[in-house]
Structure formats: C-alpha cells, structure tokens
Design a protein around this motif. Sequence first.
Motif, mmCIF file in Angstrom:
data_model
loop_
_atom_site.group_PDB
_atom_site.id
_atom_site.type_symbol
_atom_site.label_atom_id
_atom_site.label_comp_id
_atom_site.label_asym_id
_atom_site.label_seq_id
_atom_site.Cartn_x
_atom_site.Cartn_y
_atom_site.Cartn_z
ATOM 1 N N GLY A 149 0.790 -1.100 -0.030
ATOM 2 C CA GLY A 149 -0.160 0.041 -0.201
ATOM 3 C C GLY A 149 0.654 1.277 -0.113
ATOM 4 N N GLU A 150 2.112 1.169 -0.281
ATOM 5 C CA GLU A 150 3.065 2.231 -0.460
ATOM 6 C C GLU A 150 3.062 2.935 -1.727
ATOM 7 N N PHE A 151 2.457 2.356 -2.704
ATOM 8 C CA PHE A 151 2.406 2.963 -4.124
ATOM 9 C C PHE A 151 1.017 2.971 -4.712
ATOM 10 N N PRO A 152 0.844 3.748 -5.656
ATOM 11 C CA PRO A 152 -0.607 3.635 -6.566
ATOM 12 C C PRO A 152 -0.944 2.310 -7.042
ATOM 13 N N ARG A 153 -2.103 1.726 -7.048
ATOM 14 C CA ARG A 153 -2.120 0.491 -7.446
ATOM 15 C C ARG A 153 -2.237 0.655 -9.321
ATOM 16 N N ARG A 154 -1.782 -0.433 -9.740
ATOM 17 C CA ARG A 154 -1.740 -0.489 -11.108
ATOM 18 C C ARG A 154 -3.191 -1.010 -11.881
ATOM 19 N N PHE A 155 -3.694 -0.869 -12.975
ATOM 20 C CA PHE A 155 -4.800 -1.364 -13.579
ATOM 21 C C PHE A 155 -4.498 -1.675 -15.050
ATOM 22 N N ASN A 156 -5.284 -2.721 -15.283
ATOM 23 C CA ASN A 156 -4.899 -3.251 -16.913
ATOM 24 C C ASN A 156 -5.640 -2.208 -17.923
ATOM 25 N N LEU A 157 -4.761 -2.075 -18.588
ATOM 26 C CA LEU A 157 -5.108 -1.345 -19.735
ATOM 27 C C LEU A 157 -5.820 -2.153 -20.936
ATOM 28 N N SER A 158 -5.091 -3.263 -20.833
ATOM 29 C CA SER A 158 -5.512 -4.256 -21.887
ATOM 30 C C SER A 158 -4.987 -5.867 -21.297
ATOM 31 N N PRO A 159 -5.076 -6.906 -21.857
ATOM 32 C CA PRO A 159 -4.618 -8.192 -21.036
ATOM 33 C C PRO A 159 -3.270 -8.171 -20.978
ATOM 34 N N ARG A 160 -2.454 -7.681 -21.844
ATOM 35 C CA ARG A 160 -0.931 -7.668 -21.496
ATOM 36 C C ARG A 160 -0.138 -6.345 -20.989
ATOM 37 N N CYS A 161 -1.111 -5.183 -20.730
ATOM 38 C CA CYS A 161 -0.552 -4.053 -20.455
ATOM 39 C C CYS A 161 -1.139 -3.314 -19.171
ATOM 40 N N VAL A 162 -0.200 -3.108 -18.146
ATOM 41 C CA VAL A 162 -0.711 -2.357 -16.979
ATOM 42 C C VAL A 162 0.081 -1.133 -16.998
ATOM 43 N N VAL A 163 -1.014 -0.177 -16.407
ATOM 44 C CA VAL A 163 -0.587 1.225 -16.464
ATOM 45 C C VAL A 163 -1.070 1.654 -14.971
ATOM 46 N N ASP A 194 -2.228 5.522 -12.817
ATOM 47 C CA ASP A 194 -2.984 6.901 -13.167
ATOM 48 C C ASP A 194 -1.992 7.971 -12.899
ATOM 49 N N LEU A 195 -1.629 8.587 -13.851
ATOM 50 C CA LEU A 195 -0.626 9.818 -13.719
ATOM 51 C C LEU A 195 -0.768 10.620 -12.563
ATOM 52 N N ALA A 196 -1.970 11.209 -12.212
ATOM 53 C CA ALA A 196 -2.264 11.975 -11.088
ATOM 54 C C ALA A 196 -1.829 11.303 -9.783
ATOM 55 N N GLU A 197 -2.102 9.775 -9.641
ATOM 56 C CA GLU A 197 -1.872 9.488 -8.404
ATOM 57 C C GLU A 197 -0.149 9.079 -8.120
ATOM 58 N N VAL A 198 0.286 8.656 -9.395
ATOM 59 C CA VAL A 198 1.877 8.683 -9.283
ATOM 60 C C VAL A 198 2.374 9.958 -9.174
ATOM 61 N N GLU A 199 2.053 10.955 -9.797
ATOM 62 C CA GLU A 199 2.511 12.463 -9.441
ATOM 63 C C GLU A 199 2.225 12.901 -8.032
ATOM 64 N N ALA A 200 1.109 12.377 -7.360
ATOM 65 C CA ALA A 200 0.763 12.803 -6.075
ATOM 66 C C ALA A 200 1.702 12.144 -5.113
ATOM 67 N N TRP A 201 1.978 10.856 -5.363
ATOM 68 C CA TRP A 201 2.967 10.012 -4.598
ATOM 69 C C TRP A 201 4.354 10.409 -4.821
ATOM 70 N N LEU A 202 4.899 11.057 -5.948
ATOM 71 C CA LEU A 202 6.045 11.739 -5.887
ATOM 72 C C LEU A 202 5.980 12.962 -5.102
ATOM 73 N N GLU A 203 5.101 13.755 -5.024
ATOM 74 C CA GLU A 203 5.068 14.948 -4.383
ATOM 75 C C GLU A 203 5.195 14.680 -2.659
ATOM 76 N N SER A 204 4.490 13.622 -2.356
ATOM 77 C CA SER A 204 4.495 13.207 -0.979
ATOM 78 C C SER A 204 5.868 12.617 -0.496
ATOM 79 N N ARG A 205 6.387 12.116 -1.329
ATOM 80 C CA ARG A 205 7.708 11.397 -1.084
ATOM 81 C C ARG A 205 8.824 12.864 -0.973
#
Length: 74
Positions: free
Chosen positions: A16-30, A32-43
């Motif tokens: 629970g220390e990093f934003p969760r990934r989600f499937n864009l397609s069966p073979r591609c995970v991504v 959310d840019l806003a969640e990752v940027e918020a995580w970076l800012e909190s770090r």
Amino acid sequence: MVPLADSTIYEMEQRGEFPRRFNLSPRCVVWDLAEVEAWLESRRTKPIVAAKGPDVRQRKTHPVKATDRPPATA
C-alpha cells in the motif's frame, strides 16, 4: 518516471506504499498519472530515513571481532 525496479514497485503496491496499477489491456498495465505524481510529491515532502546496517558481529562466516579490548603488543 519512477526509477524503481518492477519488482520493487510491485512489492510497494502490495504494502500500500505505491498507487495500484490497472489493466489497460490483457498484456498492458498502467498507473494513473495523477496518483503517481501525488505519490512523488508526498515523497518529496517527507525525509527518507536510511536503513540501519546489519550487525556484522553476528555473521556466521568472517565475523568482525569486538574491539572492546586493547590491541596486543608484540
């Protein structure tokens, strides 16, 4: 964007220390840019405490001897 190994990011997600990934397609995970940027800012805002080194006196091979006695004189 985040210079961490895939396995490190996966472990951080599980804890629970990093934003969760989600499937864009069966073979591609991504992420959310806003969640990752918020995580970076909190770090950036909180200091990172360095990990404590191991006690090398407890090693089974090549243990470091205690230095509580004075060195022997020749």
